[in-house]
Write a protein that holds these residues in place. Structure first.
Motif, PDB file in Angstrom:
ATOM      1  N   ASP A 129      91.920 -46.825  21.297  1.00  0.00           N
ATOM      2  CA  ASP A 129      93.128 -47.469  20.781  1.00  0.00           C
ATOM      3  C   ASP A 129      93.082 -47.773  19.286  1.00  0.00           C
ATOM      4  N   VAL A 130      91.903 -47.753  18.696  1.00  0.00           N
ATOM      5  CA  VAL A 130      91.787 -48.026  17.269  1.00  0.00           C
ATOM      6  C   VAL A 130      91.287 -46.795  16.508  1.00  0.00           C
ATOM      7  N   HIS A 131      90.086 -46.337  16.858  1.00  0.00           N
ATOM      8  CA  HIS A 131      89.482 -45.252  16.076  1.00  0.00           C
ATOM      9  C   HIS A 131      90.244 -43.935  16.211  1.00  0.00           C
ATOM     10  N   LYS A 132      90.536 -43.541  17.422  1.00  0.00           N
ATOM     11  CA  LYS A 132      91.193 -42.240  17.610  1.00  0.00           C
ATOM     12  C   LYS A 132      92.556 -42.168  16.931  1.00  0.00           C
ATOM     13  N   PRO A 133      93.492 -43.100  17.199  1.00  0.00           N
ATOM     14  CA  PRO A 133      94.812 -42.967  16.569  1.00  0.00           C
ATOM     15  C   PRO A 133      94.805 -43.213  15.068  1.00  0.00           C
ATOM     16  N   MET A 134      93.863 -44.020  14.576  1.00  0.00           N
ATOM     17  CA  MET A 134      93.883 -44.370  13.163  1.00  0.00           C
ATOM     18  C   MET A 134      93.004 -43.462  12.300  1.00  0.00           C
ATOM     19  N   PHE A 135      91.875 -42.981  12.837  1.00  0.00           N
ATOM     20  CA  PHE A 135      90.913 -42.258  12.008  1.00  0.00           C
ATOM     21  C   PHE A 135      90.586 -40.847  12.483  1.00  0.00           C
ATOM     22  N   ALA A 136      90.747 -40.585  13.773  1.00  0.00           N
ATOM     23  CA  ALA A 136      90.340 -39.274  14.286  1.00  0.00           C
ATOM     24  C   ALA A 136      91.256 -38.815  15.411  1.00  0.00           C
ATOM     25  N   PRO A 137      92.527 -38.568  15.098  1.00  0.00           N
ATOM     26  CA  PRO A 137      93.477 -38.196  16.159  1.00  0.00           C
ATOM     27  C   PRO A 137      93.134 -36.903  16.877  1.00  0.00           C
ATOM     28  N   GLU A 138      92.376 -36.027  16.257  1.00  0.00           N
ATOM     29  CA  GLU A 138      92.031 -34.750  16.879  1.00  0.00           C
ATOM     30  C   GLU A 138      90.624 -34.752  17.495  1.00  0.00           C
ATOM     31  N   ALA A 139      89.992 -35.911  17.554  1.00  0.00           N
ATOM     32  CA  ALA A 139      88.612 -35.986  18.040  1.00  0.00           C
ATOM     33  C   ALA A 139      88.514 -35.562  19.499  1.00  0.00           C
ATOM     34  N   GLU A 140      87.468 -34.822  19.826  1.00  0.00           N
ATOM     35  CA  GLU A 140      87.218 -34.401  21.197  1.00  0.00           C
ATOM     36  C   GLU A 140      86.592 -35.547  21.988  1.00  0.00           C
ATOM     37  N   ASP A 141      86.614 -35.395  23.311  1.00  0.00           N
ATOM     38  CA  ASP A 141      86.124 -36.463  24.187  1.00  0.00           C
ATOM     39  C   ASP A 141      84.685 -36.845  23.887  1.00  0.00           C
ATOM     40  N   ALA A 142      83.814 -35.849  23.698  1.00  0.00           N
ATOM     41  CA  ALA A 142      82.395 -36.133  23.475  1.00  0.00           C
ATOM     42  C   ALA A 142      82.188 -36.994  22.235  1.00  0.00           C
ATOM     43  N   ARG A 143      82.978 -36.720  21.196  1.00  0.00           N
ATOM     44  CA  ARG A 143      82.854 -37.512  19.972  1.00  0.00           C
ATOM     45  C   ARG A 143      83.355 -38.936  20.195  1.00  0.00           C
ATOM     46  N   LEU A 144      84.440 -39.087  20.941  1.00  0.00           N
ATOM     47  CA  LEU A 144      84.966 -40.424  21.229  1.00  0.00           C
ATOM     48  C   LEU A 144      83.963 -41.241  22.030  1.00  0.00           C
ATOM     49  N   VAL A 145      83.280 -40.603  22.963  1.00  0.00           N
ATOM     50  CA  VAL A 145      82.251 -41.297  23.733  1.00  0.00           C
ATOM     51  C   VAL A 145      81.157 -41.810  22.804  1.00  0.00           C
ATOM     52  N   LYS A 146      80.717 -40.960  21.880  1.00  0.00           N
ATOM     53  CA  LYS A 146      79.681 -41.369  20.927  1.00  0.00           C
ATOM     54  C   LYS A 146      80.161 -42.530  20.057  1.00  0.00           C
ATOM     55  N   ILE A 147      81.422 -42.461  19.637  1.00  0.00           N
ATOM     56  CA  ILE A 147      81.990 -43.531  18.810  1.00  0.00           C
ATOM     57  C   ILE A 147      82.012 -44.838  19.603  1.00  0.00           C
ATOM     58  N   GLY A 148      82.428 -44.767  20.861  1.00  0.00           N
ATOM     59  CA  GLY A 148      82.443 -45.946  21.714  1.00  0.00           C
ATOM     60  C   GLY A 148      81.054 -46.525  21.904  1.00  0.00           C
ATOM     61  N   GLN A 149      80.061 -45.655  22.078  1.00  0.00           N
ATOM     62  CA  GLN A 149      78.686 -46.116  22.259  1.00  0.00           C
ATOM     63  C   GLN A 149      78.162 -46.801  20.998  1.00  0.00           C
ATOM     64  N   LYS A 150      78.448 -46.223  19.839  1.00  0.00           N
ATOM     65  CA  LYS A 150      77.992 -46.821  18.575  1.00  0.00           C
ATOM     66  C   LYS A 150      78.660 -48.178  18.352  1.00  0.00           C
ATOM     67  N   PHE A 151      79.962 -48.241  18.639  1.00  0.00           N
ATOM     68  CA  PHE A 151      80.667 -49.516  18.485  1.00  0.00           C
ATOM     69  C   PHE A 151      80.082 -50.559  19.438  1.00  0.00           C
ATOM     70  N   GLY A 152      79.798 -50.145  20.677  1.00  0.00           N
ATOM     71  CA  GLY A 152      79.195 -51.060  21.637  1.00  0.00           C
ATOM     72  C   GLY A 152      77.860 -51.595  21.153  1.00  0.00           C
ATOM     73  N   LEU A 153      77.052 -50.733  20.544  1.00  0.00           N
ATOM     74  CA  LEU A 153      75.758 -51.160  20.025  1.00  0.00           C
ATOM     75  C   LEU A 153      75.926 -52.176  18.894  1.00  0.00           C
ATOM     76  N   ILE A 154      76.864 -51.900  17.988  1.00  0.00           N
ATOM     77  CA  ILE A 154      77.121 -52.825  16.874  1.00  0.00           C
ATOM     78  C   ILE A 154      77.589 -54.177  17.397  1.00  0.00           C
ATOM     79  N   VAL A 155      78.509 -54.150  18.353  1.00  0.00           N
ATOM     80  CA  VAL A 155      79.039 -55.391  18.925  1.00  0.00           C
ATOM     81  C   VAL A 155      77.936 -56.163  19.647  1.00  0.00           C
ATOM     82  N   ALA A 156      77.074 -55.450  20.378  1.00  0.00           N
ATOM     83  CA  ALA A 156      75.978 -56.105  21.097  1.00  0.00           C
ATOM     84  C   ALA A 156      75.058 -56.838  20.112  1.00  0.00           C
ATOM     85  N   ILE A 157      74.703 -56.172  19.019  1.00  0.00           N
ATOM     86  CA  ILE A 157      73.841 -56.799  18.009  1.00  0.00           C
ATOM     87  C   ILE A 157      74.528 -58.014  17.398  1.00  0.00           C
TER      88      ILE A 157
END
Length: 543
Positions: A368-396
């Protein structure tokens, strides 16, 4: 402490992890549906268990038992009436959610209104998760573990260090489930921990009643008799309309509390994401209804032990707010042989809340944030990686913040109260979006800020300076502002209707065949809810 405690704790925690890994080892986690929606393959029992465990936390076990020490069965309303919201979710909103094929709630706000509304809702929800919910879950869970099991004494350190260490432990294990395993691993571990919580949680009142009976020279039967008859006022869940917090006036069961529950169970992404992942509509409805039934039973775990502690120790021995009741009764009545298992169950409850919210935060950011604002053409695998990285940052981030809440006192409560201002208008915009074809796209941009301003004026302004308002339960304000919001929506729609009617699209994502006997089962569940209130009223045990 006996060696059996750490052994059983590690054993049960490891068992949950091993089962979750084994069952999800072949999942395709490089696709949007596979990672964020468990491949749209969750069954009803798993959905129900995950809904329950995402909701229940160590904070509730301590806090609601603490309230019951002071006011008896009244807090059960927060639990029991959730069944109404879950039934509405199952048969009114779930068919619409699954028809559209949503992954996140903000996606619908863009489809129904516009992209700006989706971003507004996404940022509000992310703020609540990252700044409020995740640090609170870590801190509350760590504090509960410290209070019950005295980790600082075991490790020979101060309370802050013990809480910080526990926060790191919870975050690391919870993040492994959420970041590495996706929603399927989260939901599956929730279900297993849910079984453990029910079994372990039920042992506390059982052993508590035995201890209560022994204090009078008897056993379980004598303890149950004391619980049911010694002070009938403690078993009355029907509060007068004019009572304030922490009481729950009975008119709120049909007004402010109902609206609050509908937001939580039918709009909150961290809750309903597992229903979005259902194999079909039938399984989603089964999961929601069964979760409603379980919520009717949860007062046995999170209300009754507090009342037993009241009889065992007296209110004066349980602290000003009663929050010492649950740690005290667990430490005093649970056999040593079961303490490790119970510790693992408590740990699982904390993990379930944490990893569910973390997974939902990652989902909303990626989609809802990264894909529509920064990477509208991103493939699923990349979105998963982005979600994982964001989750790690938020956890820390949450681990760094959480321990310092030990020194924040009432600030956390204030922040939570502030966010409560957003719940009602988000729910209003959702239901209007589903059921009104004419409401224009700009409506949420008016209703949400107007509601927030009015809520703040009432709850943080006038309520503090006008004595008559100070004695009014804040959920009455929720009910009144809900009516105001709906009137405002009506006026906006009449003055500026959409040029074309909105039509709900059919994504054909899952089979939409409804649960054939679902409404009958739901009616039975609601009847059980009514019976629970009759039992804990002046008609039976209350006074």
């Amino acid at each position: 402490m006996s060696w059996i405690v750490p052994v059983t704790f590690v054993g049960f925690t490891a068992l949950v992890a091993i089962i979750s890994w084994w069952k999800t080892r072949n999942d395709k986690l490089d696709t949007e549906e596979g990672y964020f929606l468990a491949g749209r393959g969750l069954m009803g029992p798993v959905i129900a268990g995950s809904l329950l465990m995402t909701n229940l936390s160590a904070e509730q076990l301590v806090g609601m038992n603490g309230q019951s020490v002071r006011i008896g069965m009244s807090p059960m309303g927060w639990e029991v009436t959730s069944a109404v919201a879950l039934v509405i979710l199952a048969f009114v909103l779930m068919p619409k959610y699954l028809k559209v094929g949503l992954t996140t709630v903000p996606q619908f706000f863009e489809e129904r209104y516009d992209a700006a509304t989706r971003r507004l809702v996404s940022f509000i929800v992310l703020f609540s998760y990252v700044i409020i919910m995740l640090p609170n879950i870590l801190y509350a869970g760590a504090l509960v573990f410290e209070n019950i099991f005295h980790v600082s004494d075991i490790l020979g350190c101060n309370q802050f260090a013990a809480i910080a260490l526990l926060c790191v432990l919870i975050a690391v294990i919870g993040s492994i489930y959420s970041i590495c395993g996706g929603l399927h691993a989260v939901a599956l571990s929730d279900s297993i921990n849910g079984i453990g919580l029910i079994l372990g949680g039920l042992l506390v009142p059982v052993f508590g009643l035995i201890a209560l009976g022994k204090a009078s020279g008897g056993g379980f039967a004598e303890g149950l008799d004391i619980f049911l008859h010694q002070d009938p006022t403690m078993l009355n869940a029907i509060d007068a309309p004019t009572l304030n917090e922490p009481y729950l006036p009975w008119p709120l069961l049909f007004t402010g509390l109902l609206i609050n529950n509908l937001y939580y169970w039918a709009t909150n992404q961290s809750i309903i994401q597992r229903t979005f992942a259902a194999r079909n509509l039938k399984e989603a409805q089964k999961g929601a209804v069964f979760a409603g039934f379980l919520k009717i039973l949860t007062p046995i775990i999170i209300i009754v032990p507090g009342i037993i502690a009241y009889y065992l120790y007296g209110a004066s021995a349980l602290g000003n707010n009663g929050d010492d009741a649950y740690p005290m009764i667990v430490a005093n009545v649970m056999p040593t042989a079961l303490l490790g298992f119970f510790a693992a169950v408590m740990f699982g409850a904390i993990l379930s809340s944490y990893n569910s919210v973390l997974n939902s935060a990652s989902t909303i950011y990626a989609l809802d944030v990264h894909k529509p604002m920064f990477a509208p053409e991103a493939e699923d695998a990349r979105l998963v990686k982005i979600g994982q990285k964001f989750g790690l940052i938020v956890a820390i981030f949450s681990v760094i913040i959480a321990p310092f809440m030990l020194y924040m006192g009432g600030i956390t409560t204030f922040v939570n109260s502030c966010f409560a201002a957003f719940n009602t208008p988000l729910f209003v915009c959702l239901i209007v979006g589903f059921f009104s074809k004419k409401t224009p796209a700009f409506m949420p941009k008016i209703v949400i800020p107007v509601h927030v301003v009015l809520y703040c004026i009432l709850n943080f302004g006038l309520r503090r300076v006008i004595p008559a308002l100070a004695d009014i339960h804040y959920l009455y304000f929720t009910a009144a502002l809900f009516v105001f919001d709906m009137i405002l929506v009506y006026v906006i729609t009449k003055l500026h209707p959409r040029e074309t009617d909105y039509e709900l699209r059919d994504s054909k994502a899952v089979d939409m065949t409804p649960w054939k006997s679902g409404k009958v089962v739901a009616a039975i569940v609601l009847c059980v809810m009514v019976v629970a209130y009759i039992v804990f009223s002046p008609l039976v045990f209350g006074a």
